[in-house]
Design a protein around this motif. Structure first.
Motif, PDB file in Angstrom:
ATOM      1  N   ARG A  36      23.251 -48.562  31.525  1.00  0.00           N
ATOM      2  CA  ARG A  36      24.623 -48.569  30.988  1.00  0.00           C
ATOM      3  C   ARG A  36      24.860 -47.323  30.143  1.00  0.00           C
ATOM      4  NH1 ARG A  36      28.058 -52.753  29.784  1.00  0.00           N
ATOM      5  NH2 ARG A  36      28.056 -52.133  27.609  1.00  0.00           N
ATOM      6  N   GLY A  37      23.898 -46.992  29.298  1.00  0.00           N
ATOM      7  CA  GLY A  37      24.047 -45.835  28.417  1.00  0.00           C
ATOM      8  C   GLY A  37      24.195 -44.530  29.180  1.00  0.00           C
ATOM      9  N   ILE A  38      23.373 -44.349  30.205  1.00  0.00           N
ATOM     10  CA  ILE A  38      23.450 -43.122  31.009  1.00  0.00           C
ATOM     11  C   ILE A  38      24.787 -43.051  31.738  1.00  0.00           C
ATOM     12  CG2 ILE A  38      22.496 -41.949  33.051  1.00  0.00           C
ATOM     13  CD1 ILE A  38      19.710 -42.937  32.061  1.00  0.00           C
ATOM     14  N   LEU A  39      25.183 -44.169  32.354  1.00  0.00           N
ATOM     15  CA  LEU A  39      26.453 -44.172  33.078  1.00  0.00           C
ATOM     16  C   LEU A  39      27.641 -43.990  32.142  1.00  0.00           C
ATOM     17  CD1 LEU A  39      25.855 -46.919  35.792  1.00  0.00           C
ATOM     18  CD2 LEU A  39      26.032 -44.443  36.117  1.00  0.00           C
ATOM     19  N   LEU A  40      27.608 -44.643  30.991  1.00  0.00           N
ATOM     20  CA  LEU A  40      28.714 -44.482  30.042  1.00  0.00           C
ATOM     21  C   LEU A  40      28.789 -43.048  29.534  1.00  0.00           C
ATOM     22  CD1 LEU A  40      28.491 -47.846  28.095  1.00  0.00           C
ATOM     23  CD2 LEU A  40      30.375 -47.091  29.586  1.00  0.00           C
ATOM     24  N   ALA A  41      27.646 -42.403  29.362  1.00  0.00           N
ATOM     25  CA  ALA A  41      27.646 -40.991  28.950  1.00  0.00           C
ATOM     26  C   ALA A  41      28.270 -40.117  30.033  1.00  0.00           C
ATOM     27  CB  ALA A  41      26.220 -40.536  28.635  1.00  0.00           C
ATOM     28  N   ALA A  42      27.864 -40.337  31.286  1.00  0.00           N
ATOM     29  CA  ALA A  42      28.407 -39.540  32.392  1.00  0.00           C
ATOM     30  C   ALA A  42      29.890 -39.820  32.595  1.00  0.00           C
ATOM     31  CB  ALA A  42      27.632 -39.829  33.678  1.00  0.00           C
ATOM     32  N   LEU A  43      30.268 -41.087  32.557  1.00  0.00           N
ATOM     33  CA  LEU A  43      31.680 -41.440  32.729  1.00  0.00           C
ATOM     34  C   LEU A  43      32.507 -40.970  31.540  1.00  0.00           C
ATOM     35  CD1 LEU A  43      31.186 -44.997  34.243  1.00  0.00           C
ATOM     36  CD2 LEU A  43      32.006 -42.955  35.452  1.00  0.00           C
ATOM     37  N   GLY A  44      31.906 -40.999  30.366  1.00  0.00           N
ATOM     38  CA  GLY A  44      32.582 -40.470  29.184  1.00  0.00           C
ATOM     39  C   GLY A  44      32.873 -38.989  29.346  1.00  0.00           C
ATOM     40  N   TYR A  45      31.925 -38.244  29.895  1.00  0.00           N
ATOM     41  CA  TYR A  45      32.142 -36.824  30.168  1.00  0.00           C
ATOM     42  C   TYR A  45      33.248 -36.660  31.211  1.00  0.00           C
ATOM     43  CZ  TYR A  45      31.333 -31.943  31.157  1.00  0.00           C
ATOM     44  OH  TYR A  45      31.514 -30.601  31.319  1.00  0.00           O
ATOM     45  N   PHE A  46      33.225 -37.491  32.218  1.00  0.00           N
ATOM     46  CA  PHE A  46      34.231 -37.439  33.289  1.00  0.00           C
ATOM     47  C   PHE A  46      35.643 -37.625  32.727  1.00  0.00           C
ATOM     48  CE2 PHE A  46      36.694 -39.999  36.422  1.00  0.00           C
ATOM     49  CZ  PHE A  46      36.884 -39.022  37.382  1.00  0.00           C
ATOM     50  N   LEU A  58      27.699 -36.317  37.011  1.00  0.00           N
ATOM     51  CA  LEU A  58      27.629 -37.612  37.698  1.00  0.00           C
ATOM     52  C   LEU A  58      26.462 -37.654  38.689  1.00  0.00           C
ATOM     53  CD1 LEU A  58      31.450 -38.069  38.173  1.00  0.00           C
ATOM     54  CD2 LEU A  58      29.967 -39.566  36.811  1.00  0.00           C
ATOM     55  N   THR A  59      26.216 -36.577  39.388  1.00  0.00           N
ATOM     56  CA  THR A  59      25.092 -36.519  40.329  1.00  0.00           C
ATOM     57  C   THR A  59      23.772 -36.696  39.591  1.00  0.00           C
ATOM     58  OG1 THR A  59      26.335 -35.108  41.836  1.00  0.00           O
ATOM     59  CG2 THR A  59      23.939 -35.087  42.070  1.00  0.00           C
ATOM     60  N   ALA A  60      23.637 -36.035  38.455  1.00  0.00           N
ATOM     61  CA  ALA A  60      22.412 -36.188  37.649  1.00  0.00           C
ATOM     62  C   ALA A  60      22.279 -37.621  37.145  1.00  0.00           C
ATOM     63  CB  ALA A  60      22.430 -35.210  36.477  1.00  0.00           C
ATOM     64  N   GLU A  76      23.337 -48.274  20.435  1.00  0.00           N
ATOM     65  CA  GLU A  76      24.290 -49.306  20.846  1.00  0.00           C
ATOM     66  C   GLU A  76      25.703 -49.000  20.365  1.00  0.00           C
ATOM     67  OE1 GLU A  76      24.912 -54.103  20.434  1.00  0.00           O
ATOM     68  OE2 GLU A  76      22.886 -53.282  20.297  1.00  0.00           O
ATOM     69  N   SER A  77      25.844 -48.529  19.124  1.00  0.00           N
ATOM     70  CA  SER A  77      27.184 -48.220  18.600  1.00  0.00           C
ATOM     71  C   SER A  77      27.826 -47.078  19.383  1.00  0.00           C
ATOM     72  CB  SER A  77      27.123 -47.872  17.113  1.00  0.00           C
ATOM     73  OG  SER A  77      26.312 -46.729  16.912  1.00  0.00           O
ATOM     74  N   GLU A  78      27.014 -46.094  19.785  1.00  0.00           N
ATOM     75  CA  GLU A  78      27.518 -44.980  20.591  1.00  0.00           C
ATOM     76  C   GLU A  78      27.930 -45.472  21.972  1.00  0.00           C
ATOM     77  OE1 GLU A  78      28.529 -41.091  21.851  1.00  0.00           O
ATOM     78  OE2 GLU A  78      28.332 -42.014  19.874  1.00  0.00           O
ATOM     79  N   GLN A  79      27.149 -46.394  22.550  1.00  0.00           N
ATOM     80  CA  GLN A  79      27.506 -46.947  23.845  1.00  0.00           C
ATOM     81  C   GLN A  79      28.812 -47.728  23.768  1.00  0.00           C
ATOM     82  OE1 GLN A  79      24.477 -49.018  26.031  1.00  0.00           O
ATOM     83  NE2 GLN A  79      22.939 -47.468  25.617  1.00  0.00           N
ATOM     84  N   GLU A  80      29.012 -48.475  22.697  1.00  0.00           N
ATOM     85  CA  GLU A  80      30.261 -49.229  22.529  1.00  0.00           C
ATOM     86  C   GLU A  80      31.452 -48.285  22.436  1.00  0.00           C
ATOM     87  OE1 GLU A  80      29.752 -51.846  19.177  1.00  0.00           O
ATOM     88  OE2 GLU A  80      28.152 -52.971  20.186  1.00  0.00           O
TER      89      GLU A  80
END
Length: 125
Positions: free
Chosen positions: A63-73, A96-98, A15-19
């Motif tokens: 949310r976590g997966i999307l935030l990780a991908a968007l964070g990379y973006f 993003l595709t993955a 959760e802290s990483e997602q925030e």
């Protein structure tokens, strides 16, 4: 970029990483998106993914997966520099595709409606 690296990038995290990721994504998404919009073939999906990721009703794992991908973006430095025309966002597209495959069906119509509204407003301005 191999599947193992993408898999590591897309770990939902605690959760802290997602925030932390959400804060970074909220701050950097729109400037990065404006630079990339013409080079990314699925801009509408990308914006809908942003709204899905920041929607409190979205399941935590999604949310976590999307935030990780968007964070990379939104990272200023990644495997292929984004300033390289046409290929600069290729690694972002792969991540993003993955992510979209991993969260299949979790981006709701309301996220797409918000994406359409924002993209329409940005074209009109």
């Amino acid at each position: 970029m191999d599947d193992i690296k993408i898999g590591e990038i897309l770990l939902p995290g605690e959760e802290s990483e997602q925030e932390r990721r959400e804060h970074k994504v909220r701050r950097r998404f729109w400037p990065t998106f404006r630079r990339a919009a013409r080079q990314i073939p699925f801009s509408r999906d990308l914006v809908a993914a942003y709204y899905c990721a920041v929607d409190p009703a979205t399941p935590t794992r999604t949310r976590g997966i999307l935030l990780a991908a968007l964070g990379y973006f939104v990272l200023p430095l990644d495997f292929v520099p984004d300033v390289l025309a046409m290929i600069g966002f290729s690694d972002d597209i792969a991540v993003l595709t993955a992510a979209f495959a991993a969260i299949s069906g979790q981006i709701k119509e309301r996220h797409y409606q918000k994406a359409d509204e924002v993209m329409r407003d940005s074209v009109d301005s």
